[in-house]
Design an enzyme around this catalytic site. Structure first.
Site, short mmCIF file in Angstrom:
data_model
loop_
_atom_site.label_atom_id
_atom_site.label_comp_id
_atom_site.label_asym_id
_atom_site.label_seq_id
_atom_site.Cartn_x
_atom_site.Cartn_y
_atom_site.Cartn_z
N ARG A 64 0.81 -1.22 0.00
CA ARG A 64 0.00 0.00 0.00
C ARG A 64 0.85 1.27 0.00
O ARG A 64 0.38 2.33 -0.42
CB ARG A 64 -1.02 -0.03 1.16
CG ARG A 64 -2.12 -1.06 0.91
CD ARG A 64 -3.11 -1.14 2.06
NE ARG A 64 -2.51 -1.67 3.26
CZ ARG A 64 -2.46 -2.97 3.58
NH1 ARG A 64 -2.98 -3.87 2.79
NH2 ARG A 64 -1.89 -3.37 4.70
N GLU A 89 2.60 -6.97 13.54
CA GLU A 89 1.50 -7.10 14.50
C GLU A 89 0.92 -8.51 14.40
O GLU A 89 0.48 -9.10 15.36
CB GLU A 89 0.43 -6.05 14.18
CG GLU A 89 -0.62 -5.86 15.24
CD GLU A 89 -1.71 -4.90 14.78
OE1 GLU A 89 -1.64 -4.36 13.66
OE2 GLU A 89 -2.67 -4.72 15.55
P1 AMP Z 1 3.89 -2.64 11.78
O1 AMP Z 1 5.17 -3.19 11.28
O2 AMP Z 1 3.35 -3.38 12.96
O3 AMP Z 1 3.98 -1.15 12.02
O4 AMP Z 1 2.80 -2.89 10.65
C1 AMP Z 1 2.64 -2.02 9.60
C2 AMP Z 1 2.31 -2.73 8.32
O5 AMP Z 1 1.33 -3.74 8.50
C3 AMP Z 1 1.75 -1.74 7.34
O6 AMP Z 1 2.28 -2.04 6.06
C4 AMP Z 1 0.25 -1.97 7.39
O7 AMP Z 1 -0.28 -1.90 6.10
C5 AMP Z 1 0.06 -3.33 7.98
N1 AMP Z 1 -0.87 -3.35 9.14
C6 AMP Z 1 -0.57 -3.67 10.41
N2 AMP Z 1 -1.63 -3.63 11.22
C7 AMP Z 1 -2.65 -3.22 10.45
C8 AMP Z 1 -4.04 -2.93 10.69
N3 AMP Z 1 -4.58 -3.07 11.92
N4 AMP Z 1 -4.79 -2.52 9.67
C9 AMP Z 1 -4.26 -2.36 8.43
N5 AMP Z 1 -2.97 -2.63 8.12
C10 AMP Z 1 -2.16 -3.05 9.11
#
Ligand code: AMP
Length: 170
Positions: free
Chosen positions: A58, A95
């Site tokens: 994205r 996550e």
């Molecule tokens: P992080 O590494 O935990 O900051 O996760 C960020 C990445 O995971 C981004 O590329 C987001 O598109 C995706 N992502 C993580 N959690 C979500 C969520 N609750 N909703 C949408 N996308 C998420």
């Protein structure tokens, strides 16, 4: 503009307990999409950005348009096996699950000014991995742009020292 109303919450996607922030509902509305791009553009206009690094997938949507508007290059940070030439890799925890991201070794030249772009900051692992990749190539990170930030996951702590912008907080 009230951006919040364009984001769709999808509970239990891609797994139970996660509330997925769906941005496709924002992208399909031309004024909302333009508004977000212009917020990001304003921040870096005249700042001598050489490369926008968009995070798969994205981050590509915002990053490509932003690079065009700022008149700089676009670099994709991709999942393993997608970039055809020589790459460097970083592993990180998500996550939900774990992942690896790659950059082409010649994507960024030493000293180039870089802005990293993704749709959402959750735990910060993804952006941190990309920041490490950029710094391994000796790029100078001007900032990291997100549309959405999940404040309760404290992703900013992992990105301490970087200029972080996000336009919607949950
Ligand atoms: P992080 O590494 O935990 O900051 O996760 C960020 C990445 O995971 C981004 O590329 C987001 O598109 C995706 N992502 C993580 N959690 C979500 C969520 N609750 N909703 C949408 N996308 C998420």
């Amino acid at each position: 503009m009230e951006l919040e109303k364009f984001i769709r919450d999808v509970p239990d996607f891609p797994q139970k307990g996660i509330i997925f922030k769906d941005i496709t509902t924002l992208l399909k509305e031309k004024e909302a999409f333009q508004h977000v791009i212009h917020l990001m553009e304003e921040k870096y206009k005249g700042k001598h950005v050489h490369k926008i690094v968009g995070i798969e997938s994205r981050g590509f949507i915002f990053g490509g348009v932003l690079a065009y508007l700022l008149g700089c290059g676009f670099v994709p940070a991709r999942k393993p096996g997608k970039l055809p030439a020589e790459t460097i890799q970083e592993d990180y925890a998500l996550e939900y699950g774990t992942n690896t991201l790659e950059l082409h070794v010649d994507a960024i030249a030493e000293g180039e000014n870089v802005v990293i772009v993704d749709d959402l900051l959750a735990t910060g692992g993804t952006a941190q991995a990309v920041a490490k990749l950029v710094e391994r190539l000796k790029g100078n990170i001007l900032g990291i742009e997100f549309l959405v930030e999940l404040d309760f996951l404290n992703g900013r702590e992992k990105l301490d020292g970087y200029t972080i912008s996000s336009y919607l907080h949950y």
